[in-house]
Design a protein around this motif. Structure first.
Motif, PDB file in Angstrom:
ATOM      1  N   THR A   1       0.841  -1.201   0.000  1.00  0.00           N
ATOM      2  CA  THR A   1       0.000   0.000   0.000  1.00  0.00           C
ATOM      3  C   THR A   1       0.879   1.255   0.000  1.00  0.00           C
ATOM      4  OG1 THR A   1      -1.669  -1.168   1.268  1.00  0.00           O
ATOM      5  CG2 THR A   1      -1.771   1.241   1.293  1.00  0.00           C
ATOM      6  N   PRO A   2       0.570   2.235  -0.842  1.00  0.00           N
ATOM      7  CA  PRO A   2       1.371   3.462  -0.861  1.00  0.00           C
ATOM      8  C   PRO A   2       1.372   4.161   0.502  1.00  0.00           C
ATOM      9  CG  PRO A   2       0.010   3.339  -2.830  1.00  0.00           C
ATOM     10  CD  PRO A   2      -0.435   2.230  -1.929  1.00  0.00           C
ATOM     11  N   TYR A   3       2.593   4.386   0.997  1.00  0.00           N
ATOM     12  CA  TYR A   3       2.739   5.026   2.309  1.00  0.00           C
ATOM     13  C   TYR A   3       4.178   5.517   2.452  1.00  0.00           C
ATOM     14  CZ  TYR A   3       2.896   5.617   7.415  1.00  0.00           C
ATOM     15  OH  TYR A   3       3.032   6.130   8.680  1.00  0.00           O
ATOM     16  N   GLN A   4       4.337   6.641   3.115  1.00  0.00           N
ATOM     17  CA  GLN A   4       5.680   7.112   3.457  1.00  0.00           C
ATOM     18  C   GLN A   4       5.612   7.943   4.729  1.00  0.00           C
ATOM     19  OE1 GLN A   4       6.934  10.659   0.711  1.00  0.00           O
ATOM     20  NE2 GLN A   4       5.801   9.250  -0.596  1.00  0.00           N
ATOM     21  N   ARG A   5       6.570   7.710   5.630  1.00  0.00           N
ATOM     22  CA  ARG A   5       6.626   8.433   6.892  1.00  0.00           C
ATOM     23  C   ARG A   5       8.019   8.232   7.493  1.00  0.00           C
ATOM     24  NH1 ARG A   5       2.041   9.869   9.749  1.00  0.00           N
ATOM     25  NH2 ARG A   5       1.234   9.935   7.626  1.00  0.00           N
ATOM     26  N   PHE A   6       8.619   9.297   7.972  1.00  0.00           N
ATOM     27  CA  PHE A   6       9.912   9.204   8.649  1.00  0.00           C
ATOM     28  C   PHE A   6       9.754   9.669  10.087  1.00  0.00           C
ATOM     29  CE2 PHE A   6      12.914   9.920   4.720  1.00  0.00           C
ATOM     30  CZ  PHE A   6      12.392   8.790   4.127  1.00  0.00           C
ATOM     31  N   GLN A   7      10.344   8.942  11.029  1.00  0.00           N
ATOM     32  CA  GLN A   7      10.358   9.311  12.437  1.00  0.00           C
ATOM     33  C   GLN A   7      11.802   9.520  12.879  1.00  0.00           C
ATOM     34  OE1 GLN A   7       7.641   9.641  14.351  1.00  0.00           O
ATOM     35  NE2 GLN A   7       6.040   8.594  13.199  1.00  0.00           N
ATOM     36  N   LEU A   8      12.073  10.657  13.506  1.00  0.00           N
ATOM     37  CA  LEU A   8      13.381  10.951  14.085  1.00  0.00           C
ATOM     38  C   LEU A   8      13.188  10.991  15.596  1.00  0.00           C
ATOM     39  CD1 LEU A   8      13.490  11.993  11.098  1.00  0.00           C
ATOM     40  CD2 LEU A   8      14.994  13.798  11.894  1.00  0.00           C
ATOM     41  N   VAL A   9      13.786  10.049  16.315  1.00  0.00           N
ATOM     42  CA  VAL A   9      13.494   9.894  17.737  1.00  0.00           C
ATOM     43  C   VAL A   9      14.737  10.184  18.570  1.00  0.00           C
ATOM     44  CG1 VAL A   9      12.552   8.380  19.501  1.00  0.00           C
ATOM     45  CG2 VAL A   9      11.790   8.129  17.133  1.00  0.00           C
ATOM     46  N   GLY A  10      14.593  11.161  19.457  1.00  0.00           N
ATOM     47  CA  GLY A  10      15.686  11.546  20.335  1.00  0.00           C
ATOM     48  C   GLY A  10      15.401  11.197  21.783  1.00  0.00           C
ATOM     49  N   THR A  11      16.291  11.590  22.655  1.00  0.00           N
ATOM     50  CA  THR A  11      16.145  11.285  24.072  1.00  0.00           C
ATOM     51  C   THR A  11      15.117  12.183  24.750  1.00  0.00           C
ATOM     52  OG1 THR A  11      18.035  12.732  24.515  1.00  0.00           O
ATOM     53  CG2 THR A  11      18.477  10.362  24.307  1.00  0.00           C
TER      54      THR A  11
END
Length: 335
Positions: free
Chosen positions: A234-244
């Motif tokens: 399924t078409p999808y795009q998402r980026f997660q940048l996870v810090g402290t």
């Protein structure tokens, strides 16, 4: 025609050029699309008519020989990126080449031997989009705390056997087409390079292409990027940048709509279920036009080119390692 503008020629009538990059060049401040070439003169003439381009050529060689063209945009199939880019530079043109710039880092290394007075860059328009620039500003500010993990997902569905993305012998598949963006995110937001990678590939039984690839990239100092890319989900795009301290979410990280505002989100995790999330709107832009201007200003000598041929070779070294890891079934050091 404004004589101060970079005069662009486009080799091929590929959809990415017709629908995204050429309109971006035409909206840019530094450039103008002056010529387009195809192996079919009729196709080139039709595209030129539709887009208001002055010249049409029935061969790439005729376009490269045009003394009025300053820069070439190369959106040919992946296996033709290096050969035609080399031809163009030897013909005295600067080249913005579609990603991935090659099929291997060894092939891409040919670009390092070209005359240095002509610029070569890979068309990663995302690095010119204000949402990526703003996200990196937030990372560098320390608002996220220490950035330790990046999670990226990017997929679309395409099972057309006639589509070049499903042709293994010319560089089809998920890693080449979209995995290059997810691994680039690690380089960009970590401000560093992966030391080693491990990957798992599931190939289409008919096409032989990687239709789903999962990977983990170790950037050292406890920093990890993991991603999944697929050409048949399924078409999808998402980026997660996870810090402290916080996480940052880029909602449409790659195919941000041209000329529309987009959103990035910040969440300190104080409430589960996104209850503490706040959104930041990024003003509308054309990321292809933005990159054309980055490249154009570098050609004019106004600003340095931030990412040139050496950067493109490094991208290919990472892709090489990802393919190698899947074949070997374990960790591979990035060469």
């Amino acid at each position: 025609m404004d004589s101060t503008k970079i005069r662009w020629g486009i080799v091929s009538t590929a959809n990415i050029g017709l629908e995204k990059v050429i309109p971006g060049i035409q909206r840019s401040q530094t450039g103008t699309a002056c010529a387009i070439a195809s192996r079919s003169l009729a196709k080139a003439q039709s595209a030129a008519s539709d887009l208001g381009i002055e010249k049409a050529y029935g061969s790439y060689e005729d376009l490269l020989a045009d003394p009025e063209i300053d820069a070439i945009y190369n959106p040919l199939p992946n296996h033709l990126h290096v050969p035609v880019t080399v031809q163009a530079v030897k013909a005295g043109k600067h080249v913005l080449c579609e990603k991935p710039i090659a099929l291997t880092s060894q092939e891409a290394a040919q670009l390092l031997d070209l005359p240095k007075d002509k610029l070569v860059a890979e068309n990663f328009m995302v690095r010119a989009h204000p949402q990526w620039i703003r996200a990196r500003e937030i990372v560098r500010s320390g608002e996220l705390g220490e950035l330790k993990a990046i999670q990226a997902f990017f997929s679309y569905f395409n099972d057309d056997p006639h589509n070049i993305r499903n042709m293994a012998d010319i560089g089809g598949g998920a890693l080449y087409d979209i995995g290059c963006y997810t691994m680039l995110a690690g380089r960009y937001f970590f401000d560093g390079e992966p030391e080693r990678v491990v990957s798992l590939i599931e190939r289409d039984p008919e096409f032989g292409t990687d239709r789903m690839t999962s990977a983990l990239l170790d950037f050292g100092q406890g920093r990890h990027l993991n991603f999944v890319v697929s050409t048949q989900l399924t078409p999808y795009q998402r980026f997660q940048l996870v810090g402290t301290k916080k996480r940052l979410e880029i909602v449409i990280p790659v195919n941000a709509p041209q000329g529309e505002a987009v959103t990035i989100r910040l969440d300190d995790g104080s409430e589960l279920g996104d209850g503490a999330m706040r959104s930041e709107t990024i003003a509308s832009c054309d990321q292809y036009g933005e990159l054309a201007d980055v490249f154009g200003r570098a050609i004019k000598g106004e600003t340095p080119l931030p990412h040139g041929a050496a950067d493109a070779v490094q991208n290919m070294k990472i892709l090489d390692a990802l393919f190698s890891s899947a074949d070997k079934g374990g960790w591979v050091t990035v060469g």
